[in-house]
Scaffold this motif. Sequence first.
Motif, PDB file in Angstrom:
ATOM      1  N   ARG A 199      45.723  48.177  45.149  1.00 18.47           N
ATOM      2  CA  ARG A 199      44.735  48.073  43.960  1.00 18.47           C
ATOM      3  C   ARG A 199      44.531  46.793  43.647  1.00 18.47           C
ATOM      4  O   ARG A 199      44.909  45.938  42.884  1.00 18.47           O
ATOM      5  CB  ARG A 199      45.422  48.764  42.937  1.00 18.47           C
ATOM      6  CG  ARG A 199      45.583  50.264  42.912  1.00 18.47           C
ATOM      7  CD  ARG A 199      44.529  50.620  42.020  1.00 18.47           C
ATOM      8  NE  ARG A 199      44.103  51.827  42.410  1.00 18.47           N
ATOM      9  CZ  ARG A 199      42.894  52.512  42.547  1.00 18.47           C
ATOM     10  NH1 ARG A 199      41.788  51.627  42.141  1.00 18.47           N
ATOM     11  NH2 ARG A 199      42.320  53.490  43.105  1.00 18.47           N
ATOM     12  N   ALA A 200      43.501  46.244  44.653  1.00 11.65           N
ATOM     13  CA  ALA A 200      42.950  44.927  44.228  1.00 11.65           C
ATOM     14  C   ALA A 200      41.518  44.645  45.166  1.00 11.65           C
ATOM     15  O   ALA A 200      41.150  45.532  46.037  1.00 11.65           O
ATOM     16  CB  ALA A 200      44.037  43.789  44.971  1.00 11.65           C
ATOM     17  N   THR A 201      40.874  43.585  44.493  1.00  5.98           N
ATOM     18  CA  THR A 201      39.402  43.621  45.246  1.00  5.98           C
ATOM     19  C   THR A 201      39.464  42.770  46.341  1.00  5.98           C
ATOM     20  O   THR A 201      40.167  41.959  46.711  1.00  5.98           O
ATOM     21  CB  THR A 201      38.710  42.449  43.918  1.00  5.98           C
ATOM     22  OG1 THR A 201      38.765  43.327  42.745  1.00  5.98           O
ATOM     23  CG2 THR A 201      37.452  42.277  44.610  1.00  5.98           C
ATOM     24  N   GLN A 202      39.007  43.527  47.443  1.00 12.51           N
ATOM     25  CA  GLN A 202      39.175  43.231  48.620  1.00 12.51           C
ATOM     26  C   GLN A 202      37.805  42.844  49.306  1.00 12.51           C
ATOM     27  O   GLN A 202      37.642  42.016  50.556  1.00 12.51           O
ATOM     28  CB  GLN A 202      39.612  44.386  49.646  1.00 12.51           C
ATOM     29  CG  GLN A 202      41.289  44.650  49.258  1.00 12.51           C
ATOM     30  CD  GLN A 202      41.657  46.057  49.822  1.00 12.51           C
ATOM     31  OE1 GLN A 202      41.389  46.350  50.766  1.00 12.51           O
ATOM     32  NE2 GLN A 202      42.181  46.684  48.764  1.00 12.51           N
ATOM     33  N   ALA A 203      36.516  43.005  48.606  1.00 12.47           N
ATOM     34  CA  ALA A 203      35.460  42.753  49.169  1.00 12.47           C
ATOM     35  C   ALA A 203      34.518  42.620  47.817  1.00 12.47           C
ATOM     36  O   ALA A 203      34.632  43.111  46.994  1.00 12.47           O
ATOM     37  CB  ALA A 203      34.692  43.984  49.821  1.00 12.47           C
ATOM     38  N   LEU A 204      33.599  41.447  47.979  1.00 11.97           N
ATOM     39  CA  LEU A 204      32.604  41.038  47.256  1.00 11.97           C
ATOM     40  C   LEU A 204      31.350  41.104  47.811  1.00 11.97           C
ATOM     41  O   LEU A 204      30.920  40.594  48.950  1.00 11.97           O
ATOM     42  CB  LEU A 204      32.859  39.431  46.920  1.00 11.97           C
ATOM     43  CG  LEU A 204      32.767  39.020  45.563  1.00 11.97           C
ATOM     44  CD1 LEU A 204      33.055  39.689  44.497  1.00 11.97           C
ATOM     45  CD2 LEU A 204      33.419  37.465  45.542  1.00 11.97           C
TER      46      LEU A 204
ATOM     47  N   SER B  24      38.854  36.353  35.077  1.00 11.09           N
ATOM     48  CA  SER B  24      38.975  37.815  34.964  1.00 11.09           C
ATOM     49  C   SER B  24      39.077  38.516  36.602  1.00 11.09           C
ATOM     50  O   SER B  24      39.201  39.510  36.731  1.00 11.09           O
ATOM     51  CB  SER B  24      38.219  38.589  33.873  1.00 11.09           C
ATOM     52  OG  SER B  24      36.946  37.963  34.239  1.00 11.09           O
ATOM     53  N   ILE B  25      38.628  37.818  37.591  1.00  9.71           N
ATOM     54  CA  ILE B  25      38.470  38.388  38.828  1.00  9.71           C
ATOM     55  C   ILE B  25      39.378  37.430  39.778  1.00  9.71           C
ATOM     56  O   ILE B  25      39.651  36.370  39.660  1.00  9.71           O
ATOM     57  CB  ILE B  25      37.136  38.284  39.224  1.00  9.71           C
ATOM     58  CG1 ILE B  25      36.963  38.868  40.662  1.00  9.71           C
ATOM     59  CG2 ILE B  25      36.335  36.901  39.346  1.00  9.71           C
ATOM     60  CD1 ILE B  25      35.644  39.411  41.331  1.00  9.71           C
ATOM     61  N   LYS B  26      39.964  38.294  40.435  1.00 12.41           N
ATOM     62  CA  LYS B  26      41.258  37.686  41.410  1.00 12.41           C
ATOM     63  C   LYS B  26      40.607  37.524  42.677  1.00 12.41           C
ATOM     64  O   LYS B  26      40.059  38.534  43.326  1.00 12.41           O
ATOM     65  CB  LYS B  26      42.392  38.233  41.411  1.00 12.41           C
ATOM     66  CG  LYS B  26      43.055  38.361  40.007  1.00 12.41           C
ATOM     67  CD  LYS B  26      44.382  38.551  39.916  1.00 12.41           C
ATOM     68  CE  LYS B  26      45.219  38.441  38.423  1.00 12.41           C
ATOM     69  NZ  LYS B  26      44.290  38.743  37.479  1.00 12.41           N
ATOM     70  N   PHE B  27      40.652  36.462  43.419  1.00 14.53           N
ATOM     71  CA  PHE B  27      40.058  36.449  44.696  1.00 14.53           C
ATOM     72  C   PHE B  27      41.150  36.318  45.827  1.00 14.53           C
ATOM     73  O   PHE B  27      40.791  36.382  46.981  1.00 14.53           O
ATOM     74  CB  PHE B  27      39.246  34.933  44.924  1.00 14.53           C
ATOM     75  CG  PHE B  27      38.003  34.864  44.462  1.00 14.53           C
ATOM     76  CD1 PHE B  27      37.868  35.096  42.939  1.00 14.53           C
ATOM     77  CD2 PHE B  27      37.000  34.820  45.444  1.00 14.53           C
ATOM     78  CE1 PHE B  27      36.537  35.264  42.591  1.00 14.53           C
ATOM     79  CE2 PHE B  27      35.657  34.720  44.815  1.00 14.53           C
ATOM     80  CZ  PHE B  27      35.273  34.863  43.249  1.00 14.53           C
ATOM     81  N   ASP B  28      42.424  36.410  45.581  1.00 15.20           N
ATOM     82  CA  ASP B  28      43.542  36.366  46.490  1.00 15.20           C
ATOM     83  C   ASP B  28      43.517  37.388  47.842  1.00 15.20           C
ATOM     84  O   ASP B  28      43.681  37.229  48.816  1.00 15.20           O
ATOM     85  CB  ASP B  28      44.971  36.716  46.097  1.00 15.20           C
ATOM     86  CG  ASP B  28      45.052  35.947  44.689  1.00 15.20           C
ATOM     87  OD1 ASP B  28      44.145  34.994  44.068  1.00 15.20           O
ATOM     88  OD2 ASP B  28      45.883  36.264  43.893  1.00 15.20           O
TER      89      ASP B  28
END
Length: 570
Positions: free
Chosen positions: A76-81, A147-151
């Motif tokens: 559950r994490a942002t993996q693509a932008l 508010s947005i995580k890039f890890d």
Amino acid sequence: MSDTAPAAPQFADLGLPAPLLEALNSLGYETPSPIQAEAIPTLLAGEDLLGLAQTGTGKTAAFSLPLLAGIDVSLRATQALILTPTRELALQVAEALQRYAQNMRGFSVLALYGGSPFAPQFKALERGAHVVVATPGRLTDHMRRGSIKFDNIRFLVLDEADEMLKMGFADDLEAVFEKVPEHTQKALFSATMPAGVRTVARNHMREPKEIRLHSGKSSSLDTITQKVWEVANHHKLDAMTRLLEVEPVEAMIVFVRTKTASLELSERLEARGFAAAALNGDLSQQLREQVVDRLKRGLLDIVVATDVAARGLDVERISHVLNYDLPHDSESYVHRIGRTGRAGRSGTAILFATPRERRLLHLLEKATGQKIEQQALPTADAVRSGRLSKLATRLQTAAEGTGSLHQQLVEELLQVTNMEPLELVAALLAILPGAKTLIEPVADLPVAPPRREREMGDDRDAGLVRYKVQGGRSNNLMPKPLVDVLVKHGGLRRQQIGHIKMFTEHTGVYLPQLDQSVLNKLAGVEVNGVALQIREWPLPPGEVERPRSPRPPRKDFAGKPRTSKPARRA
Ligand code: AMP
């Protein structure tokens, strides 16, 4: 069919996982577009990519599919932008991702753009949207707010990079490149390749593979006249009907992008009384041959085909090729229009282009070495005189077959009815099938929206289609549950749903054009205990569909300007 063409690459050959292949099949995609055939394997192999491609080439799927192949839904994490210049494009890309990810359970995508409140965006980011599609300004706002995580980001796409630079987002793009983890895979798509875009690529990408669509060679197109009609997506069917009235069509091949579209359009044409059939890759070889044979023998006048299925088609009768949907590249275009102008006859190729597809048009002109003439949509007057001259021809032909018996009958009728000759002819016209269309007023087709509006919203956004839902105030149907059902079962996003107007027994709702498959899915789903019945509800002739973007003054369903508070939007 005669000439055989080399086998086109298939989606299954590109290395995509099964859930994505199944989604493509259910969307009716037959073969990858050229940009997809090149970009997908490259991106799946982990390489960076620099793509020179405009809208209409299938670029969205070209980066979305390999990107989705790499998403770990359980994380559950942002993996693509994905960065896009405008809100409309961000929404479109997010919707496309959702369609392609329809078999990836738990997948979520979030569109971030300016002008909308931050709070819901914070929440969605916290929940960990797998893919974020954002405009650069709003994204950097979120970066500043932390508010947005890039890890966990492994994939970065810049869509329409030239546009983003033109709009002054260079610094925001730099900030994003700085922030993503070092080994992020990058893809950059741009319709043009100005120095600024090259610099970005040089500074931030690892030996990107460059792909561009090569122009097809022009070949024996001298017998073909090419024209373009600028038509918004939701007016294409009406425009086509009109075209059939004003053009001297003997037989026509209509090209669409998907198998689904070929079926749907041929059915709609049949419903309008045309001798039409679909020709797509789902048909067996035998059925395909039957369709071609019926076309040759004049039992069919319109064949709605996909590129694959119409390859090599050689039928002399084909006087017109209609590119209902633009092809994805110029080679397919050259191939498509070559279906007319056979055996030394002349042919006409017409294409419907939405305002956003203009750039692709230049590519087609280059490939065919001919200017594609822009043609105004036929006016109501032109349609009427077309109908009149057709009726006149029918009457003249019929007159050749009449004789004294017919004249005697006329004499008798005049006597029995006690009418004047003119009155009698008028009455005969009134009962003559087809003559009604000459008496009813013909509406002018709305032209494509003006420039500014087009830039604010895609043509899709500017014109929604009206649908009628059975049940209204008397059945306690409420907008909110209706919207919930449209979202849950119709795959729509709340933002896509326009104006809703409740009547006593029914409800009007403005939505993007829904595929038959979606309507089927919605049919029968319960809203407030009533089984949903929904169908298209065309506006009265001459009335233009209401845009969603706030544009005063709004009108109500009856066409009167609304002065009071805006109607309820769920
Ligand atoms: P794009 O260039 O990404 O804006 O895509 C143009 C249109 O082509 C969109 O409506 C897509 O849904 C459609 N499309 C993309 N790839 C394919 C394909 N391989 N076959 C059929 N339609 C496609």
